[in-house]
Design a protein around this motif. Structure first.
Motif, PDB file in Angstrom:
ATOM      1  N   PRO A   1       0.796  -1.321  -0.086  1.00 33.18           N
ATOM      2  CA  PRO A   1      -0.070  -0.168  -0.054  1.00 33.18           C
ATOM      3  C   PRO A   1       0.728   1.259   0.257  1.00 33.18           C
ATOM      4  O   PRO A   1       0.362   2.446  -0.221  1.00 33.18           O
ATOM      5  CB  PRO A   1      -0.902  -0.117   1.442  1.00 33.18           C
ATOM      6  CG  PRO A   1      -0.710  -1.359   1.676  1.00 33.18           C
ATOM      7  CD  PRO A   1       0.522  -1.989   1.244  1.00 33.18           C
ATOM      8  N   LEU A   2       2.088   1.226   0.234  1.00 30.26           N
ATOM      9  CA  LEU A   2       2.978   2.340   0.478  1.00 30.26           C
ATOM     10  C   LEU A   2       2.956   3.239  -0.806  1.00 30.26           C
ATOM     11  O   LEU A   2       2.810   4.364  -0.759  1.00 30.26           O
ATOM     12  CB  LEU A   2       4.344   2.137   0.651  1.00 30.26           C
ATOM     13  CG  LEU A   2       4.719   1.346   2.122  1.00 30.26           C
ATOM     14  CD1 LEU A   2       6.105   1.198   2.495  1.00 30.26           C
ATOM     15  CD2 LEU A   2       4.139   2.340   3.240  1.00 30.26           C
TER      16      LEU A   2
ATOM     17  N   TYR B   1      13.584   7.454  -2.994  1.00 28.82           N
ATOM     18  CA  TYR B   1      13.170   6.268  -3.047  1.00 28.82           C
ATOM     19  C   TYR B   1      12.206   6.027  -2.347  1.00 28.82           C
ATOM     20  O   TYR B   1      12.013   6.380  -1.158  1.00 28.82           O
ATOM     21  CB  TYR B   1      14.541   5.306  -2.831  1.00 28.82           C
ATOM     22  CG  TYR B   1      15.810   5.874  -3.708  1.00 28.82           C
ATOM     23  CD1 TYR B   1      15.861   5.234  -4.927  1.00 28.82           C
ATOM     24  CD2 TYR B   1      16.483   6.881  -3.327  1.00 28.82           C
ATOM     25  CE1 TYR B   1      17.035   5.419  -5.581  1.00 28.82           C
ATOM     26  CE2 TYR B   1      17.768   7.087  -4.203  1.00 28.82           C
ATOM     27  CZ  TYR B   1      17.844   6.713  -5.077  1.00 28.82           C
ATOM     28  OH  TYR B   1      18.855   7.155  -5.964  1.00 28.82           O
ATOM     29  N   LEU B   2      11.287   4.880  -2.391  1.00 35.21           N
ATOM     30  CA  LEU B   2      10.472   4.197  -1.940  1.00 35.21           C
ATOM     31  C   LEU B   2      10.420   2.910  -1.543  1.00 35.21           C
ATOM     32  O   LEU B   2      10.577   2.028  -2.493  1.00 35.21           O
ATOM     33  CB  LEU B   2       8.952   4.550  -2.381  1.00 35.21           C
ATOM     34  CG  LEU B   2       7.803   4.627  -1.332  1.00 35.21           C
ATOM     35  CD1 LEU B   2       6.447   5.273  -2.076  1.00 35.21           C
ATOM     36  CD2 LEU B   2       7.471   3.149  -1.015  1.00 35.21           C
ATOM     37  N   ARG B   3      10.805   2.653  -0.345  1.00 31.82           N
ATOM     38  CA  ARG B   3      10.615   1.124  -0.033  1.00 31.82           C
ATOM     39  C   ARG B   3      10.086   0.892   1.379  1.00 31.82           C
ATOM     40  O   ARG B   3       9.358  -0.091   1.590  1.00 31.82           O
ATOM     41  CB  ARG B   3      12.325   0.530   0.184  1.00 31.82           C
ATOM     42  CG  ARG B   3      12.128  -0.712   0.946  1.00 31.82           C
ATOM     43  CD  ARG B   3      13.519  -1.746   0.575  1.00 31.82           C
ATOM     44  NE  ARG B   3      13.644  -1.645  -1.045  1.00 31.82           N
ATOM     45  CZ  ARG B   3      13.263  -2.782  -1.751  1.00 31.82           C
ATOM     46  NH1 ARG B   3      12.842  -3.576  -1.273  1.00 31.82           N
ATOM     47  NH2 ARG B   3      13.337  -2.608  -3.114  1.00 31.82           N
ATOM     48  N   ASN B   4      10.284   1.797   2.299  1.00 31.36           N
ATOM     49  CA  ASN B   4       9.765   1.765   3.883  1.00 31.36           C
ATOM     50  C   ASN B   4       8.807   2.762   4.139  1.00 31.36           C
ATOM     51  O   ASN B   4       8.616   3.805   3.402  1.00 31.36           O
ATOM     52  CB  ASN B   4      10.878   1.500   4.731  1.00 31.36           C
ATOM     53  CG  ASN B   4      11.924   2.725   4.692  1.00 31.36           C
ATOM     54  OD1 ASN B   4      11.556   3.920   4.695  1.00 31.36           O
ATOM     55  ND2 ASN B   4      12.989   2.609   5.031  1.00 31.36           N
ATOM     56  N   LEU B   5       8.155   2.891   5.283  1.00 28.78           N
ATOM     57  CA  LEU B   5       7.129   3.835   5.692  1.00 28.78           C
ATOM     58  C   LEU B   5       7.607   4.934   5.808  1.00 28.78           C
ATOM     59  O   LEU B   5       7.010   5.967   5.624  1.00 28.78           O
ATOM     60  CB  LEU B   5       6.462   3.040   6.950  1.00 28.78           C
ATOM     61  CG  LEU B   5       5.456   3.758   7.371  1.00 28.78           C
ATOM     62  CD1 LEU B   5       4.260   3.976   6.468  1.00 28.78           C
ATOM     63  CD2 LEU B   5       4.759   3.182   8.850  1.00 28.78           C
TER      64      LEU B   5
ATOM     65  N   LYS C   1       7.796  10.730   3.769  1.00 31.06           N
ATOM     66  CA  LYS C   1       8.325  11.856   3.447  1.00 31.06           C
ATOM     67  C   LYS C   1       8.102  12.226   2.220  1.00 31.06           C
ATOM     68  O   LYS C   1       7.707  13.488   1.862  1.00 31.06           O
ATOM     69  CB  LYS C   1      10.043  11.439   3.271  1.00 31.06           C
ATOM     70  CG  LYS C   1      11.002  11.997   4.438  1.00 31.06           C
ATOM     71  CD  LYS C   1      12.515  11.843   4.162  1.00 31.06           C
ATOM     72  CE  LYS C   1      13.018  11.473   5.273  1.00 31.06           C
ATOM     73  NZ  LYS C   1      14.543  10.552   4.615  1.00 31.06           N
ATOM     74  N   ILE C   2       7.777  11.109   1.279  1.00 29.35           N
ATOM     75  CA  ILE C   2       7.363  11.820  -0.220  1.00 29.35           C
ATOM     76  C   ILE C   2       6.117  12.310  -0.129  1.00 29.35           C
ATOM     77  O   ILE C   2       5.694  13.180  -0.522  1.00 29.35           O
ATOM     78  CB  ILE C   2       7.445  10.136  -1.029  1.00 29.35           C
ATOM     79  CG1 ILE C   2       8.977   9.811  -1.212  1.00 29.35           C
ATOM     80  CG2 ILE C   2       6.510  10.351  -2.306  1.00 29.35           C
ATOM     81  CD1 ILE C   2       8.873   8.724  -2.130  1.00 29.35           C
ATOM     82  N   LYS C   3       5.241  11.612   0.788  1.00 31.75           N
ATOM     83  CA  LYS C   3       3.832  12.293   0.766  1.00 31.75           C
ATOM     84  C   LYS C   3       3.763  13.445   1.318  1.00 31.75           C
ATOM     85  O   LYS C   3       3.039  14.496   0.877  1.00 31.75           O
ATOM     86  CB  LYS C   3       3.082  11.131   1.923  1.00 31.75           C
ATOM     87  CG  LYS C   3       1.487  11.275   1.712  1.00 31.75           C
ATOM     88  CD  LYS C   3       1.169  10.225   2.673  1.00 31.75           C
ATOM     89  CE  LYS C   3      -0.236  10.491   3.147  1.00 31.75           C
ATOM     90  NZ  LYS C   3      -0.875   9.431   3.744  1.00 31.75           N
TER      91      LYS C   3
END
Lengths: 105, 409
Positions: B45-46, B126-130, B135-137
């Motif tokens: 879902p991330l 980069y996106l792997r963890n919560l 941060k991206i959000k």
């Protein structure tokens, strides 16, 4: 058990054996199944993510979600395989004059 | 007999292994050591519902702490920096020492990073963890034009979410198709069309020459000398197994930790599962490393059984999915070894599936359709593959004929 809670789903030949149909009533949605020993009903939406089970695979008394493969026992609603871990609600079903009825509480 | 079982890595494979061990062994101590200060959570879902605010942090956890307590599974947030396989000990950065009788390594994988020759390293997300997702959000809330480097699953899922958040999205992919590592071109093209229909720009066959920053705006120079201006950059260019800790040990490594079909590594009493494991698959008669939800779960469960003494072969047919816009893409088996391709359906609204056959048996299949439309057929395909069934190609190619007719009971 009051009579008015039994809702007509359709005729018994509207479902093939080892298959299901979707049934919507008011704001709720259900799956109604025909297994080798009769008809069964559960909630329509998978307990894992909001996906309808109508396109899922029915096999050996089990329904498998088409999106992420959570598996439930159709008769008991028990969540049998992750990612589903919350049971699926089941509903009583009766057949009268070749018509299927489910009892919604 | 009471053993000390340590699970190194607090992700999906680790938690499923722990619970499976407990199902088969009520006595042993089970401890999960996780680097993130979070209970094991779902990552899919991330890039989707979490970015879209349809799921919150608390919705992501596999199990509550109460479930772990009830099953007497310990979870500790700690970073291990040395392993002594000979004496069966793990050493933490804070000088704690953990002794084990059996060890499961489920350290997962980590993102490949772009190599940039200037100091913009910290500007690329980069996106792997919560934590990264949070941060991206937060940052994208005031960014408009966002560039994704890498047209794989993660990049495209983010692209789909950002488009739904009304962002202008550009995806740059080095290869000549999207998701080229594992998805057949026929399916990738259908997914690409959907992105374009939603306004995303897809650039294929282009390499990045240089990224510079001027007045808070990034300029990406491509190898055809075109220049892209963007407010924010996210890269998803693949991953590598997390094995740094084992590089100077006797543990056999080759694109991850080499394991057999019982999740056993080259060292006795040491097991590996999930993304980090390059495991032998008896059905395909070769080693493979998979990065997927189903694999992390089932491989963890298999490792758990073997650690608890229930010798179990891992024979699960690979399966994975990706959700982009209103599409659900699914892949089963391996689509890289075939002598015939059969197409089922030609309309994405009803689902389109390509079957990859060898000697009249399915080796793999990949399909895409509006959510819910390919799952059942892909699932039946997994069963047909697993049973090595010789298939009737007429039924495979005709969407009006049900695939479950092919299953021999």
């Amino acid at each position: 058990m009051s009579e008015e809670n039994w809702i007509e789903v359709g005729s018994t030949d509207s479902i093939e054996e080892e298959d299901l149909i979707r049934f919507d009533h008011q704001d709720k949605t259900f799956c109604v199944y025909k297994l080798t020993d009769g008809f069964y009903a559960t909630d329509g939406i998978c307990t894992h993510e909001a996906v309808h089970l109508e396109d899922g695979l029915v096999m050996d008394d089990e329904i498998e979600c088409p999106m992420h493969q959570g598996i439930f026992n159709i008769k008991s609603g028990e969540a049998l395989s992750p990612p589903a871990c919350e049971d699926l609600k089941t509903y009583p079903v009766k057949v009268d004059n070749d018509k299927i009825f489910i009892k919604i509480d | 007999m009471k053993n000390n079982i340590i699970i190194l890595g607090g992700g999906q494979a680790g938690i499923y292994a722990a619970r499976e061990i407990r199902q088969n062994d009520s006595k042993s101590n089970i401890k999960i050591l996780g680097e993130e200060n979070l209970l094991p959570y779902e990552r899919p879902p991330l890039s989707k519902d979490f970015l879209l605010d349809k799921k919150k942090e608390e919705d992501l956890y596999f199990h509550s702490i109460d479930v772990l307590k009830n099953e007497n599974i310990e979870f500790e947030n700690i970073s291990i920096n040395k392993v002594d396989f000979e004496n069966k000990k793990l050493f933490a950065k804070n000088d704690n020492v953990y002794s084990y009788d059996s060890l499961l390594i489920s350290t997962g994988s980590e993102n490949k990073k772009l190599t940039l020759d200037n100091n913009l390293k910290n500007d690329i997300y980069y996106l792997r963890n919560l934590e990264e997702a949070k941060k991206i959000k937060e940052i994208i809330s005031n960014k408009n034009k966002i560039t994704i480097i890498g047209g794989g699953f993660i990049g495209l899922e983010i692209a789909s979410s950002l488009s739904q958040l009304q962002k202008k999205v550009i995806v740059i992919e080095i290869g000549n198709q999207l998701m080229g590592r594992i998805i057949p071109k026929q399916i990738a093209d259908l997914v690409q069309n959907t992105h374009i229909e939603h306004g995303n720009e897809i650039i294929l066959n282009k390499q990045i020459e240089k990224i510079t920053k001027k007045n808070g705006i990034y300029e990406i120079l491509l190898n055809d000398n075109s220049l892209i201006e963007t407010d924010f950059i996210i890269a998803g260019i693949g991953s590598t197994p997390t094995v740094k800790l084992f590089e100077n040990t006797n543990l056999k490594l080759d694109n991850g930790i080499v394991t057999n079909q019982f999740c056993e590594t080259s060292i006795k009493d040491v097991y590996a599962a999930g993304d980090v494991s390059n495991f032998y698959h008896p059905f395909y008669e070769r080693n493979m490393r998979l990065e997927s939800y189903q694999h992390a779960q089932n491989h963890g469960i298999c490792a758990g059984k073997n650690i608890a003494g229930v010798k179990t072969e891992y024979t699960s047919i690979p399966w994975m999915w990706s959700d982009q816009f209103n599409l659900n893409l699914q892949l089963t088996g391996m689509c890289d070894e075939y002598d015939e391709i059969i197409e089922r359906g030609n309309d994405i609204n009803n689902g389109v599936i390509y079957f990859f056959l060898k000697n009249n048996k399915i080796r793999g299949a990949c399909g895409v359709g509006i959510i819910g439309k390919v799952g059942r057929d892909i699932r039946i395909t997994s069963k047909l593959t697993e049973k090595d069934t010789i298939v009737d190609k007429q039924i495979l190619s005709d969407q009006n004929l049900k695939l479950n007719k092919l299953i021999q009971k």
